[in-house]
Design an enzyme around this catalytic site. Structure first.
Site, PDB file in Angstrom:
ATOM      1  CD  GLN A 159      -5.710 -11.025  17.880  1.00  0.00           C
ATOM      2  OE1 GLN A 159      -4.616 -11.347  17.399  1.00  0.00           O
ATOM      3  NE2 GLN A 159      -6.027  -9.777  18.126  1.00  0.00           N
ATOM      4  CD1 TRP A 200      -0.428 -13.525  20.400  1.00  0.00           C
ATOM      5  CD2 TRP A 200      -2.281 -14.390  21.301  1.00  0.00           C
ATOM      6  NE1 TRP A 200      -0.117 -13.966  21.652  1.00  0.00           N
ATOM      7  CE2 TRP A 200      -1.229 -14.502  22.235  1.00  0.00           C
ATOM      8  CE3 TRP A 200      -3.549 -14.863  21.641  1.00  0.00           C
ATOM      9  CZ2 TRP A 200      -1.410 -15.071  23.491  1.00  0.00           C
ATOM     10  CZ3 TRP A 200      -3.733 -15.411  22.893  1.00  0.00           C
ATOM     11  CH2 TRP A 200      -2.672 -15.523  23.810  1.00  0.00           C
ATOM     12  N   PRO A 224      -1.609 -10.331  24.736  1.00  0.00           N
ATOM     13  CG  PRO A 224       0.516  -9.805  23.952  1.00  0.00           C
ATOM     14  CD  PRO A 224      -0.426 -10.957  24.112  1.00  0.00           C
ATOM     15  CE  LYS A 258     -13.563  -5.381  13.135  1.00  0.00           C
ATOM     16  NZ  LYS A 258     -12.398  -5.794  12.364  1.00  0.00           N
ATOM     17  CE  LYS A 275      -9.184   4.872  17.879  1.00  0.00           C
ATOM     18  NZ  LYS A 275      -7.782   5.246  17.772  1.00  0.00           N
ATOM     19  CG  ASP A 310       1.856  -6.341  21.231  1.00  0.00           C
ATOM     20  OD1 ASP A 310       3.080  -6.096  21.218  1.00  0.00           O
ATOM     21  OD2 ASP A 310       1.245  -6.843  20.292  1.00  0.00           O
ATOM     22  CD1 TRP A 314       1.128  -8.556  13.548  1.00  0.00           C
ATOM     23  CD2 TRP A 314       0.063  -9.572  15.215  1.00  0.00           C
ATOM     24  NE1 TRP A 314      -0.124  -8.004  13.652  1.00  0.00           N
ATOM     25  CE2 TRP A 314      -0.795  -8.614  14.665  1.00  0.00           C
ATOM     26  CE3 TRP A 314      -0.391 -10.340  16.295  1.00  0.00           C
ATOM     27  CZ2 TRP A 314      -2.084  -8.386  15.147  1.00  0.00           C
ATOM     28  CZ3 TRP A 314      -1.665 -10.114  16.773  1.00  0.00           C
ATOM     29  CH2 TRP A 314      -2.497  -9.155  16.195  1.00  0.00           C
TER      30      TRP A 314
END
Length: 1070
Positions: free
Chosen positions: A574, A578, A49, A611, A614, A88, A536
């Site tokens: 992740q 996750w 999610p 990478k 923002k 999520d 998480w």
RNA sequence: GGGUCGUUAGCUCAGGUGGUUAGAGCGCAUCCCUGAUAAGGAUGAGGUCCCUGGUUCGAGUCCAGGACGACCCA
């Protein structure tokens, strides 16, 4: 009336895709694909999610493209893939987003504002971004069942999370302890690591060397040390933490020394003597770190009495000799490492600082002072007590709060944990069952993470999250973990006629905090602990919680229909997110891995290799590329450019490249087919000959197509996407640049014979099959082909290409000698083109022939059936094989290193030299006459057979020859008068065809052509008049000497510096 | 500080188990083909395969150390 819809010359992929999206919508294609019969059962895919708290960027597009590929593929193969969407919704990132909107800077403001309203806004924020995510997902063709999506905030989802926690609780794996978190005392809140990373600044801190006096004896190994005057020398940059010191740590393997300095003995690491300026002082004793273990020292301060033994030396590998003294001061309340040392050595926990960053009242001397302000006082105090060895300042990068710029403290918070360390072995064992792509994640990043697993810090002091379902008695401390709503209702007695309607019962804060009951042990009040849980845990719970297990769909999980997943895929970050939480929860609750195959994706970086983030402001807007190049181009780029687990530099140019490499050539083949199929009124439903009765080229491309279908399937089954995509690209290349190019004449020719229809059927079958083959990769173009080529002619064809069966290779479609022959022919053609290039004679000029030279005796027979193709392609009259190779070539003889290396060892060097220095042609003669070559080396005679040698042909200087391994091609450069005439006629055809193109005539448009030109072009044209007329579709063709430039329909051209005037008039109605 | 991955042509990347001419695509130059092509083909220029050692008859490939970069964790 055209049979096939005309292909627009000014096509736009993005527009085509928008049309296809509407078509999918109106025909409800995705729902139909879900309802498709699934003879092969379920293929379980879990949607990780996304936290919808920001706009999606190109990296998310990659993830979603990969996540779309396999469900589409498996659906077409007859599996049912539920593709349940999920979101999520909880967590700190969402809270921060809302705090920003409301202009809040601290937790107190949220509490004043009201938790209920705050949480409502969090939900609203998530919903807003969710829409953006759905919009882009839909546009790139990511099919996901949004109608049946799971949301982590719903009552159903939350109840399963509670149930899972209860299972873990019942195993005794949940406990309360402390967690060290970066903490802003002004805002009163811990910060996430992401926030911490935002505001590191170089800052000046005190750098002090403190003396800790040894209290006990030195275990007898250095009796010469002065009693009561021996000290451990310790370095720190945070004097205020000394108030909370409970131990000192040394490296057990390092060497420590005691030096005599100003009447005292100071102990420190030998390596750091120089750095501390003590290298001139006499060393009076030396010992290993482990020798110092458990020596007691006098606490610097004893305002707070410890509840167990502390203030002694412990050992740890983490102690380095890079700076300081090699002796580290340990304050478990103020550092993760210190805390772990505290746990490992059962040290007392002392915390002399309160949550506001002030010194606690017990420390009377500085009570109420901010820690940073207390530094100076502590320094002075130590100086007065003569415990300060040296004091300077030190500049280093230190994190500050990104909101208020206060220095962060690493601070121990009371926190709830899951004892994952207790299931470490099970975590590792279950990991063995997972197929990681690429493999090294499983053994490396993930495996090592599991190997050193620490207890899971489960709780958060926040608002918008799943409340921790633990209630505690205010009087006796009795704990109770709730595992279902009905249990909670029974205990607390709240009223709600629907437990799954949040307007009637909301299990979030603050509502759930009000539910209390009487303690069964002492009659006190059971009240919920204040925390919510790590979000998480929510996402890791999704295999169960998305189905409201075990309250609903119990059999789907227990019976294995929806657990574990066959396939998941997310980005590298992740691994500890996750992937870990899925794995940990499944292991603890089901002792099973949660997924069988995991494709780990690399990062999408900007053009400079950084990478996208923002804060760096280098995030590319995926919509630009989608709007300009289209979703298929975007998808194909991700699927074909590099292995998905390799971090990729992303740029629009790269996407344009993949468009040009794949989508445009495919479109051109499609367009070619439609143009001629309409001219000849080809009916796909007309009877087709079996494949093995068709022309050589048809059989060949059908064999290649079947090989492709096999390769793609095999690669996808092994999650090797790039290999599959590259096979597809390779096939398209030979389809476009060899099959279609070599077959063009069969499409153009006016006779409607078998050869023509075989070509049509072959190309049609391949385009139709290809559309199904590429459907999971580029679903839009695949659909376009299906709609335009297949559906109008097959009433039984599925509505969409995505409802078709995936192509299965027909193993019977195989003719090895045909493949070998055509491959060899391609080699010859390549050499021929190269030779022509070298000779500067263009292909339009026919030449007498080529001579081929080889030492492969089979090659002439292999190539012979393809000589027409070769002659046509190279525009030559004949192909000959040289009887006497020596006229054209020299030889080069080398040992076959792979064979001879192991046999001869060091001797091979000498053999190589001997072979190179002997006349090659003599060696070749010797080899062909006696079957071996005998060399006299310094170590004796060496016999070499032809398998031991690598004999190569080398073209002689001055011939128009080209060589590829053992095949050499010599071009006959003589242009006879007849060849020259033919060449000139073809020049003329070329000029007329160019004119047709400039005038944008229809392919079928008949014309009338007159010309006027001088010799020798004139007689060449006249000689080939019939051929020319047929080639350019001229109904009337002839000479007209009086043509002049300015006349209507007269165009000038040039052939070999000679002006040609061409009059070209389209014939009406034709 | 620890871990993982990477470093090969101007750029983006391929190069199972070691084998002697290191490849592709893009870009560049020259030429060619085109009655589907916004395409395509050929040739050329362009490489100390990050460095240093080692193993080996032989290392882009294996080992050790190091440099640089990215990411994860401290």
């Amino acid at each position: 009336m055209s049979r096939f819809e005309k292909v627009d010359a000014t096509y736009s992929f993005p527009e085509m895709e928008e049309r296809i999206l509407e078509f999918w919508e109106s025909e409800d294609v995705f729902a139909k694909s879900l309802a498709r019969p699934a003879p092969n059962g379920n293929y379980v895919f879990y949607e990780g999610p996304p936290t919808a708290n920001a706009l999606p960027h190109p990296g998310h597009v990659l993830t979603r493209v990969i996540k779309d590929l396999f469900p589409r593929y498996k659906t077409m193969q007859g599996y049912h893939v539920a593709r349940k969407a999920g979101w999520d919704t909880h967590g700190l990132p969402v809270e921060i987003e809302v705090e920003k909107e409301l202009g809040f800077t601290s937790k107190d403001e949220i509490e004043e504002f009201g938790i209920a309203e705050f949480n409502r806004r969090c939900l609203e924020s998530v919903r807003r971004y969710e829409k953006e995510w759905r919009r882009i997902s839909n546009r790139i063709g990511f099919w996901l069942n949004y109608e049946d999506a799971y949301f982590t905030f719903t009552n159903e989802y939350l109840e399963t999370v509670w149930w899972l926690l209860r299972q873990i609780w019942d195993q005794g794996l949940i406990y309360e302890g402390h967690k060290i978190v970066p903490y802003c005392y002004r805002c009163g809140t811990p910060l996430s690591s992401h926030e911490v990373a935002q505001n590191y600044k170089d800052t000046k801190d005190p750098s002090i060397y403190v003396k800790f006096r040894i209290a006990s004896d030195m275990h007898g190994f250095c009796t010469e040390l002065a009693e009561g005057k021996t000290y451990f020398l310790v370095w720190t940059t945070t004097p205020w933490t000394l108030l909370s010191n409970v131990a000192l740590a040394v490296n057990p393997d390092a060497e420590y020394v005691a030096v005599f300095h100003s009447g005292e003995h100071l102990i420190l690491a030998r390596e750091l003597l120089e750095a501390t300026g003590l290298d001139e002082e006499p060393v009076v004793a030396s010992m290993r770190g482990s020798d110092l273990e458990s020596i007691d020292y006098e606490p610097l301060y004893s305002f707070i009495t410890a509840d167990k033994r502390g203030h002694y030396v412990v050992t740890g590998d983490f102690v380095t000799l890079e700076d300081g003294t090699g002796i580290v001061h340990i304050a478990p309340a103020f550092g993760e490492e210190d805390y772990q040392v505290g746990i490992a050595n059962d040290l007392p926990f002392v915390c002399a600082v309160d949550e506001r960053g002030n010194i606690v009242p017990e420390v009377t001397q500085w009570a109420g002072r901010n820690v940073k302000d207390a530094d100076a006082g502590i320094l002075n105090d130590l100086k007065e007590r003569e415990l300060l060895f040296r004091s300077t300042t030190y500049t280093h990068a230190y994190p500050f709060c990104w909101r208020c710029d206060s220095p962060l403290l690493y601070y121990a918070f009371p926190s709830w944990f899951i004892r994952t360390t207790a299931v470490r072995d099970e975590l590792l064992a279950n990991n063995e069952q997972i197929n990681w792509v690429p493999e090294h994640i499983g053994t490396g990043r993930f495996g090592q993470w599991l190997d050193g697993v620490v207890d899971w810090a489960l709780s958060r002091n926040r608002f918008w999250g799943t409340p921790l379902p633990i209630w505690q008695c205010e009087s006796c401390g009795e704990l109770h973990c709730i595992g279902s709503y009905s249990e909670l209702q029974e205990l607390s007695g709240f009223e709600a006629d629907d437990l799954y309607d949040q307007s009637k019962f909301n299990p979030h804060r603050p509502f759930v905090d009000e539910l209390t009951w009487e303690c069964a042990e002492c009659g006190g009040k059971m009240r919920r602990v204040p925390h919510v849980i790590d979000c998480w845990f929510d996402s890791g719970a999704m295999p169960f919680a998305q189905h409201h297990y075990p309250f609903e769909h119990k059999d789907d999980i227990d019976g294995g229909a929806q657990f574990p997943a066959d396939f998941i895929s997310e980005a590298l970050e992740q691994t500890r997110g996750w992937f870990y939480t899925l794995h940990a929860i499944a292991t603890m609750v089901k002792d099973s891995p949660a997924f069988k195959n995991c494709l780990v994706l690399g990062l999408i970086m900007d053009e400079k290799g950084h990478k996208m983030s923002k804060s760096k402001g280098n995030v590319a807007d995926p919509w630009k590329v989608i709007d300009r190049q289209g979703a298929d181009a975007f998808r194909w780029y991700f699927l074909s450019a590099t292995a998905p687990w390799v971090s990729t530099r992303y740029s629009e140019t790269a996407v344009v490249n993949s468009l040009q490499k794949f989508l445009i050539p495919l479109w051109n083949v499609y367009s070619f087919f439609v143009i001629y199929a309409n001219i000849d009124d080809f009916d796909p439903a007309s009877p087709a000959k079996p494949w093995d009765e068709r022309e050589q080229l048809d059989r060949w491309i059908l064999i290649k197509y079947n090989r492709l279908a096999r390769e793609v399937t095999e690669n996808l089954d092994n999650y090797r996407i790039t290999e599959a995509a590259r096979s597809i690209e390779g096939f398209l290349d030979i389809l476009s640049n060899w099959y279609v190019r070599r077959s063009r004449r069969r499409f153009w020719q006016s006779e409607k014979d078998d050869s023509k229809w075989n070509a049509y059927h072959t190309l049609y079958e391949i385009l139709a099959g290809f559309s199904r083959l590429i459907a999971p990769f580029t679903p839009f173009l695949a659909e376009e082909l299906h709609q335009k080529l297949v559906r109008p002619f097959s009433p039984d064809a599925p509505v969409s290409v995505h409802l078709c069966d995936y192509p299965v290779a027909d193993r019977a479609v195989s003719q090895p000698e045909l493949e070998a022959g055509m491959d060899a022919a391609l080699r010859v053609v390549k050499l021929g083109h190269a030779a022509r290039n070298l000779s500067k004679i263009k292909v339009r000029q026919p030449l007498g022939g080529v001579t081929l030279v080889t030492n492969d005796t089979h090659l002439p027979d292999v190539i012979e059936p393809y000589s027409d193709i070769i002659k046509d392609e190279l525009n030559i009259k004949s192909i000959g094989w040289a009887e006497e190779a020596k006229d054209y070539v020299d030889y080069q003889i080398k040992p076959d290193f792979a064979r001879l290396g192991p046999r001869l060892g060091r001797q091979i060097r000498e053999v190589q030299k001997l072979l190179a220095s002997s006349p090659a042609s003599e060696l070749v003669t010797q080899l062909s006459e006696t079957g071996q070559i005998v060399l006299n080396t310094s170590a004796g005679e060496v016999k070499l057979e032809s398998e031991d040698l690598d004999v190569r042909l080398v073209e002689k200087e001055g011939t128009a020859a080209q060589r590829d391994g053992n095949l050499l091609l010599v071009l006959d450069l003589e242009i006879t008068p007849a060849l020259r005439e033919e060449g000139l006629s073809r020049e003329f055809i070329n000029r007329v065809q160019n004119l047709r193109k400039t005038l944008q005539l229809d392919y079928e448009q008949r014309i009338e052509v007159k010309f006027s030109v001088g010799e020798p072009v004139r007689s060449a044209i006249l000689k080939y008049a019939n051929t020319i007329a047929a080639e350019v579709l001229a109904l009337d063709f002839g000479e007209e000497p009086g043509l002049a430039d300015e006349q209507p329909n007269v165009y000038p051209a040039e052939i070999e510096d000679l002006e040609v005037l061409i009059k070209l008039v389209p014939v009406k109605g034709k």
